[in-house]
Design an enzyme around this catalytic site. Structure first.
Site, PDB file in Angstrom:
ATOM      1  N   HIS C  45       0.566  -1.230   0.026  1.00 26.83           N
ATOM      2  CA  HIS C  45      -0.014   0.034  -0.094  1.00 26.83           C
ATOM      3  C   HIS C  45       1.030   1.215  -0.176  1.00 26.83           C
ATOM      4  O   HIS C  45       0.295   2.473  -0.098  1.00 26.83           O
ATOM      5  CB  HIS C  45      -0.955   0.003   1.197  1.00 26.83           C
ATOM      6  CG  HIS C  45      -2.024  -1.043   1.283  1.00 26.83           C
ATOM      7  ND1 HIS C  45      -2.796  -1.074   0.180  1.00 26.83           N
ATOM      8  CD2 HIS C  45      -2.271  -2.135   2.083  1.00 26.83           C
ATOM      9  CE1 HIS C  45      -3.571  -2.287   0.355  1.00 26.83           C
ATOM     10  NE2 HIS C  45      -3.207  -2.839   1.589  1.00 26.83           N
ATOM     11  N   GLU C 147      -5.115 -11.744   7.873  1.00 26.50           N
ATOM     12  CA  GLU C 147      -6.128 -10.562   7.840  1.00 26.50           C
ATOM     13  C   GLU C 147      -7.471 -10.953   7.300  1.00 26.50           C
ATOM     14  O   GLU C 147      -8.064  -9.961   6.597  1.00 26.50           O
ATOM     15  CB  GLU C 147      -5.242  -9.554   7.135  1.00 26.50           C
ATOM     16  CG  GLU C 147      -4.796  -9.849   5.772  1.00 26.50           C
ATOM     17  CD  GLU C 147      -3.847  -8.508   5.337  1.00 26.50           C
ATOM     18  OE1 GLU C 147      -4.022  -7.457   5.659  1.00 26.50           O
ATOM     19  OE2 GLU C 147      -3.050  -9.134   4.247  1.00 26.50           O
ATOM     20  N   ASP C 173      -8.000  -4.933   7.180  1.00 19.88           N
ATOM     21  CA  ASP C 173      -8.686  -6.115   6.237  1.00 19.88           C
ATOM     22  C   ASP C 173      -9.334  -6.969   7.092  1.00 19.88           C
ATOM     23  O   ASP C 173     -10.472  -7.578   6.594  1.00 19.88           O
ATOM     24  CB  ASP C 173      -7.472  -6.564   5.579  1.00 19.88           C
ATOM     25  CG  ASP C 173      -7.196  -5.489   4.270  1.00 19.88           C
ATOM     26  OD1 ASP C 173      -8.056  -5.365   3.737  1.00 19.88           O
ATOM     27  OD2 ASP C 173      -5.869  -5.592   3.885  1.00 19.88           O
TER      28      ASP C 173
END
Lengths: 252, 252, 252, 252, 252, 252
Positions: C45, C147, C173
């Protein structure tokens, strides 16, 4: 590597120059394939710095265009660096006096004609080993920009400086300096008279005259008028105008 | 930020898309100002990677065009990364089967509609804090390329996958796949029949159809034929063609 | 070079991890001097790619932090590349099954424990010549992210895969996957129960548990709860929050 | 542009390959002038990514070496991208099975022999307009690496996959896979027997055999043994060794 | 585009300025969203050059902050380049004499007020076509740094140079020049007297006074004292301090 | 951080210097591990600019070599920038007069010995907080190049300028200036006499003498002659020569 621009001018031919403002070796590679005789990386008003100039030079080399640079200013550090990177011509903005012209030429010539430092790290690659240093002073074009009233007033003294191969007119700065609206492709009698004077003064000294143009039709007129080096817009301007036309036609 | 392409398509309007192959935020900034509705950074055949895509997105943001990406392949890592960087549409090459289409949609949607991971580092900047995650699944366009015989054969199953907003035709790959010479702007009855079939199949599912074109005149015809998303060449091709024309005219 | 995180965990100590999203070796150099035990370059990310990761690694080396990477996806090419660049730990998103965990470990280990290819171009630089290949399998941390609901369901099988040194929880997540609003620093009993289960399951296998946190106070609580690896926000988030606070105070 | 490696091999000649790990178009430009027949940009273990590969290709073009790439993994996205960038040969690590070999070849060939997508943005520049697509399948070398015990076990099936032009041995990975210390320039009877088997199996199928070597003397022996493609170290290793020798001599 | 700093100052308001030392368009994009009135890219002591400045400008544009640059030195080449890139204010170090102040102003103004060359390649993008050149001389802030004893001695002559919009105090260089330890946020009566003199001299000429500060509390005091432009640390310092605080709190 | 070159010279020892022309932090990292006492990033004739210099500095830091720069020219902006980036020595080309030498020293020294501006953004990182500014004037080497007839004529006045730590001879420019063919490793009695004079003049002022050499054997002779700082070629030249030798041996 003999300088193809010099050869052309000596044969009385005009040359067409591209102008690279996009800092991308890939963009320069493709742009250089359009038929230009030379492509100038614009480090003054273009979005270019020294390393992007080197990338553009690498990109444009297979096309065979003469690699030139417009430096940001008349400063020996950057003039030396772009020459070492392989520039075969330097266009320098805002040369207004004999002293500035002498300094400019001196920065670009090896001894005894100047004070350029030896170390042509990429430039030496173009030709025979060891040959670069013996030919560079003759093959590399030193081209001051004539773009102010002051330069026009001093034109004789500037042109008499040994080692100037061509001049390059910046029409928008010249207009600005004369109190007019800055633009390319001017239609102005006062300015046309200046152009004629410059063509005459350069002509009698066997110096080529160049000019920055906006559109092909005007560039063609300038060639007819006697200019030996004409530029048409720049890469990004040509792209944007063509893109606008494509969108407009599609949406019409 | 509502997606302007989606809004246009829902209103029955066609949109014109630019295609950025030059890895320069500056080039993208200028190119994005030509009137495009969207600009797609081409990470498949363009000279682009992830960081150049981010730079191009930054450059094109003030223009208001919808930022899109063609990813190199149907791979979750890169799809997630360009979405986080702010892509509002993903064009994915070579979607040939229902399974590939499902995987593609899943990579681009947050749970429960997919498996995209949360972390829209630039994307969240466009709108209200916290709003991105609740609107992304609806606003971001998932656009598989239909460009092989196999995809044509599987078209019903592909189009029935929930979450597909549009398809995008790659005419040269489609031609290649059908044993023809790969090119844009084809004039070929077999291919035109495929286009009509695709327009019909997408139309009845309220899916937009898009196509990659070479010149404005052809793009215009495609809009008339029913396509809602047309692309005209790419930035570097437009630049090179315009530059060639300028040189030719000047030298004529 | 023994891995300081591993040593700390074996001594029962928790470690604090930084998170680098800014693609600049200079930013990473400065950020790495804040007292972190490790700094993870976030290629999923964060605005990072492979070459920016290498620059960040070079920048952070003098600080002595353990260099880690979160890869974009469980893909052997990029895992091999960042290990060769000198990563001493790999955090891999979205490991949901035993098969994915096995593949992940295999990509990161030299034979006979895995299929990593030999060529540690920067990594070998850290220690004695030739020593890297004999110690890498033991010193480099393989850290799957847990996650999703699916991963929770498969947790036993995942943790039983030999070669997993730690797990890393992605709270936003995980929340997303459970139908909740994605966020860090959650206060949610269902999720706290999952954390406790994960601490218990990892604890009995001598695997460390890590978690991504938003603020120091929460990270501290997580250490007390038993986590051995806590991250606090990322470089750009910390900068932006501190800058906002500075502007607000100045303008108050 | 006919592939000079192919021509040489068909004439029974061995070729010497350079290996570029430094992500700099300038370094590649100079390195390519050393007399190599080809230079391979190493995207697996080198510090290279896609855009640095493009820069290196631009830098090495004037030298006339055949531009090749070792991709990080057998993945269609990156194989397509480097081919579009102008690679005339792809070396792919860790091809261990017939299925992997088939996939690899398919990613690199246009229809009908494969599924490569059309868009050779730089590659098409090398030759005649339109000629690239009709010659690429024949001229571009597809070279799987044979570097594991598993690959040796499957060698017949791998070599029988149509479209394989050469194989490339990674001696250190092969050693690793056989339980030996990973290194180049091995002196090991078991491994020499494998080399002989590989030379025989490739020879009878008219496939060239290549090998990664550390020093010129060993590379020369390998040529005598029958290898047609030998690599000597890489750019950065050659530089570092020569620099160490220079320092040592000066300080002696 | 009217200059928001100028408008604020004319309304008697103080403005808060950010300082960007990290050469990353992404970092600048995020940092610019903290509430600053302007952000200055520091090309003198920051890790910035011309192309990173352009990237930062692109990153910060959507935030609406006024883009400014501190140039490395009073040199016409770089002043022209950053103005063309879109700077709306130039802070120039070490202006110590009337002659230096005149040169500085001249480099930043179009004729007839100065000698800036025409070619605002990015700058012209901000507003109406053609409008830039007619408004730039009025809207762009020319801000000499007053940071030496020599400058204090010459302050009247410097401030009388037409075209100076503000001054900017560099407290650490000023301290150095006065034989004191260089630092920000000084508590020193001699220096406070200088500040008062500068506020008085600038005030009577309607010139704004600015100062580089380290922490918000001090910046606030400076605003109360009469400064109209205060800077708080820089991006990387703010990040590092906040990161240190976060680590310390977590480890406490 | 005490300057290891200074310490060595004071102890009567010669040091061996590397020369980095490749703009890559990775290349510099590896090259710096060859045993050099110092490595100089060549911003004059190398393909280096300010940001590549910073990357090279980051890359070479773990090796412990003294980081130096040859600046493009005697200009205060770039001298300040590379010092702030962490240079511990500045080699400046073409210092020909006492005035140039004084200006050079002044640009590199903090008050009261010079006019360097305070802001050592990376440089301060090497040692204790706050210590840099109190030691920099003593530890950082100011090294003018003596490389013209004019400099030789003015040598006494140049060497008498306080603050010069060493001189550095550029043999090819010196040869050029004397009307000879520019080259390294000269064998020329006139030039050897100049070297002896320079060794004598520097020796009696406790200034070290340095010289740029091409090959180790010559560098060794120069050390015996009395030089305290010798450079051997540059990174790219060493690489290219070694690569040529490897290819030649393999093909023999």
């Amino acid at each position: 590597m003999p300088n193809k621009l010099k050869t052309a001018w000596q044969a009385g031919k005009a040359t067409v120059n591209g102008w690279a403002a996009i800092p991308s070796g890939f963009a320069a590679e493709m742009y250089s394939r359009a038929g230009w005789d030379s492509v100038t990386v614009d480090m003054q008003h273009g979005i270019q710095d020294y390393l992007s100039c080197v990338s553009c030079f690498q990109g444009m080399q297979p096309s065979g265009v003469v690699p030139m640079v417009r430096v940001p200013w008349n400063e020996p550090g950057i003039i030396g660096k772009v020459l070492d990177a392989g520039a075969y011509g330097i266009i320098c903005p805002m040369i207004n006096t004999e002293a500035e012209a002498k300094a400019f030429v001196q920065y670009g010539k090896y001894p005894p004609r100047g004070t350029r430092s030896n170390g042509p790290i990429r430039a030496a690659v173009y030709g025979e080993a060891g040959a670069y240093q013996t030919t560079a002073n003759d093959e590399i074009l030193m081209i001051p920009m004539i773009e102010t009233k002051k330069a026009i007033d001093n034109i004789g003294a500037i042109l008499d400086v040994p080692g100037i191969d061509a001049i390059y007119i910046g029409p928008s700065d010249l207009s600005f300096s004369l109190g007019k609206t800055p633009k390319l492709d001017v239609e102005d009698d006062e300015i046309f008279k200046i152009y004629e004077m410059l063509l005459k003064e350069t002509g009698k000294r066997n110096i080529a005259a160049g000019i920055h143009c906006g559109v092909p039709a005007y560039a063609k007129r300038m060639i007819k008028m006697g200019f030996k080096l004409v530029t048409i817009a720049n890469d990004v301007g040509i792209m944007l105008n063509a893109a606008k036309a494509a969108v407009t036609e599609t949406k019409s």
